[in-house]
Motif scaffolding. Structure first.
Motif, PDB file in Angstrom:
ATOM      1  N   THR A 198       0.817  -1.205   0.000  1.00 20.21           N
ATOM      2  CA  THR A 198       0.000   0.000   0.000  1.00 20.21           C
ATOM      3  C   THR A 198       0.858   1.265   0.000  1.00 20.21           C
ATOM      4  N   THR A 243      -1.615  -1.695  -4.729  1.00 23.73           N
ATOM      5  CA  THR A 243      -3.024  -1.302  -4.545  1.00 23.73           C
ATOM      6  C   THR A 243      -3.398   0.053  -5.138  1.00 23.73           C
ATOM      7  N   HIS A 244      -2.414   0.941  -5.358  1.00 27.76           N
ATOM      8  CA  HIS A 244      -2.714   2.300  -5.816  1.00 27.76           C
ATOM      9  C   HIS A 244      -1.724   2.714  -6.903  1.00 27.76           C
ATOM     10  N   ALA A 287       1.275   8.195  -3.563  1.00 20.57           N
ATOM     11  CA  ALA A 287       0.043   7.851  -4.275  1.00 20.57           C
ATOM     12  C   ALA A 287      -0.410   9.009  -5.154  1.00 20.57           C
ATOM     13  N   CYS A 288      -1.049   8.666  -6.267  1.00 26.80           N
ATOM     14  CA  CYS A 288      -1.621   9.674  -7.150  1.00 26.80           C
ATOM     15  C   CYS A 288      -2.905   9.111  -7.741  1.00 26.80           C
ATOM     16  N   THR A 289      -3.651   9.922  -8.443  1.00 25.81           N
ATOM     17  CA  THR A 289      -4.860   9.440  -9.097  1.00 25.81           C
ATOM     18  C   THR A 289      -4.508   8.911 -10.485  1.00 25.81           C
ATOM     19  N   TRP A 290      -5.419   8.116 -11.032  1.00 26.65           N
ATOM     20  CA  TRP A 290      -5.215   7.644 -12.396  1.00 26.65           C
ATOM     21  C   TRP A 290      -5.207   8.805 -13.384  1.00 26.65           C
ATOM     22  N   SER A 307      -7.653  -4.627  -4.919  1.00 26.26           N
ATOM     23  CA  SER A 307      -7.919  -3.253  -4.487  1.00 26.26           C
ATOM     24  C   SER A 307      -8.953  -2.634  -5.410  1.00 26.26           C
ATOM     25  N   GLU A 308      -9.769  -1.752  -4.851  1.00 22.27           N
ATOM     26  CA  GLU A 308     -10.762  -1.058  -5.665  1.00 22.27           C
ATOM     27  C   GLU A 308     -10.117  -0.051  -6.611  1.00 22.27           C
ATOM     28  N   HIS A 309      -8.858   0.219  -6.412  1.00 19.65           N
ATOM     29  CA  HIS A 309      -8.159   1.217  -7.226  1.00 19.65           C
ATOM     30  C   HIS A 309      -7.464   0.612  -8.442  1.00 19.65           C
ATOM     31  N   LEU A 310      -7.556  -0.694  -8.619  1.00 19.15           N
ATOM     32  CA  LEU A 310      -6.898  -1.345  -9.743  1.00 19.15           C
ATOM     33  C   LEU A 310      -7.684  -1.136 -11.040  1.00 19.15           C
TER      34      LEU A 310
END
Length: 793
Positions: free
Chosen positions: A121, A148-149, A162-165, A581-584
């Motif tokens: 993570t 996960t991110h 971490a960053c956003t897509w 992960s929900e972020h995948l």
């Protein structure tokens, strides 16, 4: 893992493993003490068979309680079956008549590796700098679990953050638009699906680059180039049924027991019906010596094993051309005897109608002295003649090979020689015959099929131009070696990795890691952390993707992906497990996101639609390759896969001459360098607890080595000649004639059964010793199976 290296004999004495089903567990535990020992000549080895209880023990030792959870067992039950998911490990075929459990030890390890409950993570990355993580072992990095991110490398703090897509896609796109497309490499490992590979190749070409190397460049590119040259097809000609019809199988440089264990089932069946198997390999690999079938309760309970090879010839590294020349020489001699009696051993009608260059090859074989063959192969004339006699007497023969043939300086000559042997008796293009390279990664062959290639002539560019309304680049792209050369000289400025562990897998690793950091952009798409993610360019992103076992739900619902196996059959695959992960995002969604952010709008290109329904991508593949993928969506769950065809199997030879071509090798040595005092031929190996660069553990059960990967395997005779002792710590240095200093320290000497002049150790730990220039002459596949080295005490 204890850093103090031990042999498997010592390790098993102190290691206890709990297994399900108590009686079997106790029986297996008692077996452990006898399976690994020292032989009469004091070499480390494994006394048990491939398969059997040892495979179960290998799985449980690594994954402990995690492996027998209900969700895991349900997933394994679906592995390699129609309507299930296709293994992420090797590319061996998925038979229509499948077993109850259609997975092997390493296939189960690969699945459990993906289904781990561990998570890597943003908190983990906040706790460790990238510089610190560079000091960790490969095994420990992947033990952190699933990514996960999406992460961005922050150079100031030396941390991933971490960053956003959206941020990642926009930033990467901005960098790509500022670069010359020919300075960007789009690398693909062998894992991505056909749908993702097709879109990835299209993205690269729409961007303006043919720089599409893949993992095949490091293993079987010699096959793609060498076979194409002599039979006009770049892949093997066999189908699954051929293994039930052949009379003999000749194996060269392939470790079935560790790399494709499910292949042992048809091999065992072949042996039981009388097929003769002859193996050429410097290392005595357990899977080709004996096998206990885990699907057979009687064999499991009694320990009854099947002897696989009738003859096992330990050819020295680089000696396969000579060995094959010896086989052919004997076949020609026996044909002379037969013709004197009005018969023929050779299929002269086939040779006349279907081949070119026979006379030149026949002359070369007859004129090559046995003394030269014996010296270079390391085998006796008698042993070679006995093996060749099996070929003479067999009506239908299959030739099988692995990287022992492809990863040599004269690897293409190796393959040409094996084809020569098969052509002598018309053993290509008939049922029960053919040539069958055994591929590694699960879709490495399929990616090439749908456009992942740096060679424009292998891709239907005119068709792509018409379909998508653009002018594809026509200039040849870079392969793996050329990409590395470009990174070193600065002409390559960016690297996008669709899976894999490129920096760890390539030759000349130490120099490459230094050069790598000078690139402007590096992007890695992955499921788990590995060393390549820690060697970064000025701008770097780590993008986590779904695994093949996981549910891929898009706008139109759950999605299916497809892949191609070693025998050119296409299979559908559906993941059912909850994503880590929900972020995948899926690999295809990541490729589409990058492409959409980077490229200008194109009315013929619909990234959102394709991401929403992978069936539309399969329609595009069918339109691009109609002869091979007709009715793609309807056929993808055909039991055993649907066969996309092979021209050479039909005896249609798409070569320069229009026929299958006999070739004369340029040398009897495939090694590409001469012997001299103090120089050894290093063979790099993969362990039983390994798949490619993924290290599952420190147990090489099938070779009797445990507790470490930092070993130098060498025969007792060579140990005595070099004044070495078991357990002594030594270094290996490069003995290439290029003046470059390359060195690996801290290797423990272990006595091992190897031919004279050969030593062995593990890949990728010994990659720093392989010069970038040490590769097959025709394909530029790194020559990792005979590397010139010296031992330093």
């Amino acid at each position: 893992m204890d850093d103090n290296p031990t042999t498997a004999r010592e390790q098993l004495a102190k290691e206890k493993v709990c297994l399900p089903r108590g009686r079997a567990a106790l029986w297996l535990d008692s077996m452990g003490a006898r399976e690994v020992s020292m032989s009469d000549d004091d070499t480390v080895h494994y006394e048990g068979s491939s398969g059997g209880w040892g495979s179960l023990k290998g799985i449980t030792r690594i994954f402990g309680r995690e492996w027998n959870k209900p969700t895991v067992m349900e997933t394994l039950a679906r592995q390699n079956k129609p309507g299930g998911f296709m293994c992420v490990s090797c590319a061996w075929t998925k038979p229509a008549d499948y077993h109850t459990f259609e997975f092997c030890e390493n296939g189960a390890k690969a699945t459990l590796w993906e289904l781990t409950t561990r998570r890597c993570t943003p908190d983990f990355f906040a706790s460790h700098t990238v510089s610190e993580l560079q000091t960790w072992k490969d095994y420990d990095l992947e033990q952190q679990g699933r990514l996960t991110h999406p992460m961005r490398y922050d150079r100031n703090s030396d941390h991933y953050v971490a960053c956003t897509w959206e941020e990642a896609f926009a930033a990467i796109a901005a960098e790509l638009r500022a670069l010359d497309p020919t300075s960007v490499v789009f690398y693909a490992s062998g894992r991505a699906s056909l749908e993702t590979a097709y879109c990835y190749a299209l993205f690269a070409r729409l961007y303006g680059s043919n720089n599409l190397p893949d993992s095949s460049n490091m293993c079987h590119e010699t096959t793609s180039v060498g076979l194409k040259k002599v039979i006009g097809a770049s892949v093997g000609t066999c189908v699954y049924d051929d293994f039930s019809k052949c009379d003999a199988i000749f194996f060269f440089g392939q470790n079935t027991g560790s790399n494709s264990p499910r292949f042992l089932h048809p091999l065992q069946d072949a042996v039981k019906r009388g097929c003769k198997i002859v193996t050429f390999n410097p290392v005595r690999e357990k899977g080709l010596e004996s096998f206990i079938n885990p699907q057979n309760p009687l064999e499991m309970l009694t320990g009854r094993e099947t002897q696989i090879s009738d003859q096992y010839l330990q050819v020295r590294a680089g000696g396969d051309i000579a060995a094959l020349m010896g086989l052919c020489k004997h076949v020609l001699a026996k044909d002379d005897e037969a013709r004197a009696q009005g018969r023929s051993v050779l299929d002269r009608d086939f040779i006349q109608q279907h081949t070119y260059g026979f006379e030149a090859f026949e002359k070369a074989a007859r004129e090559t002295p046995w003394s030269a063959i014996v010296e270079e192969s390391g085998l006796t004339q008698q042993a070679l003649e006995q093996a060749a006699q099996i070929y003479v007497e067999a009506e239908r023969v299959i030739g099988i090979y692995g990287m022992g043939l492809t990863q040599q300086v004269n690897g293409a000559d190796n393959i040409g020689m094996l084809v020569n042997l098969l052509l002598l008796k018309g053993n290509i293009g008939r049922d029960g015959t053919g040539i069958s390279p055994v591929r590694g990664h699960s879709n490495v062959q399929g990616q090439r099929t749908v456009g992942i290639s740096e060679k424009p002539e292998l891709v239907p560019l005119d068709k792509l131009a018409a379909m998508y309304g653009f002018d594809p680049p026509r200039k040849k792209g870079v392969n793996t070696v050329e990409a590395c050369e470009g990174i070193q000289d600065g002409s390559i400025r960016a690297f996008i990795g669709l899976g894999g562990n490129f920096v760890r897998a390539i030759p000349e690793r130490d120099a490459m890691e230094t050069a790598w950091k000078r690139m402007r952009l590096t992007v890695q798409i992955a499921t788990k952390l590995n060393r390549s993610h820690l060697i970064n360019g000025e701008v770097a992103y780590l993008l986590p993707c779904l695994g093949r076992t996981e549910r891929d739900k898009q706008q139109s619902g759950p999605q299916t992906v497809t892949m191609e196996d070693s025998l050119s059959c296409i299979h559908g695959s559906i993941g059912k497990r909850e994503p880590a992960s929900e972020h995948l995002l899926s690999e295809l969604a990541i490729v589409a996101g990058l492409a959409k952010a980077t490229l200008p709008p194109n009315q013929n290109v619909h990234w959102d639609d394709w991401t929403g329904d992978y069936g539309k991508v399969r329609d595009l593949i069918e339109e691009t390759y109609p002869d091979q993928f007709h009715a793609f969506n309807k056929r993808m769950f055909t039991p055993g896969g649907f066969y996309r065809g092979n021209s050479a199997r039909e005896r249609i030879w798409k070569t320069e001459s229009g026929k299958a071509e006999f070739t004369v090798p340029t040398s009897l040595s495939a090694a590409g360098f001469a012997d001299r005092a103090g120089r050894y031929r290093l063979i790099t190996l993969r362990s039983n607890d390994q798949f490619n660069t993924t290290i599952y553990g420190y147990e090489d059960r099938l070779r009797g080595v445990s507790g470490t990967r930092d070993v130098l395997l060498i025969s007792p005779d060579e140990m005595r000649s070099a004044g070495l002792e078991e357990g002594q710590i030594v270094a290996l240095v490069s003995d290439a004639d290029d003046g470059v200093h390359r060195r690996v320290d801290g290797l423990k000497v272990l006595p091992f059964d190897l031919p004279a002049g050969c030593v062995a150790g593990y890949y990728p730990e010994l990659n720093p010793l392989i010069p970038l220039s040490h590769h097959d002459k025709l394909s530029k596949t790194p020559a990792s199976k005979a590397v010139p080295v010296r031992i330093i005490t």
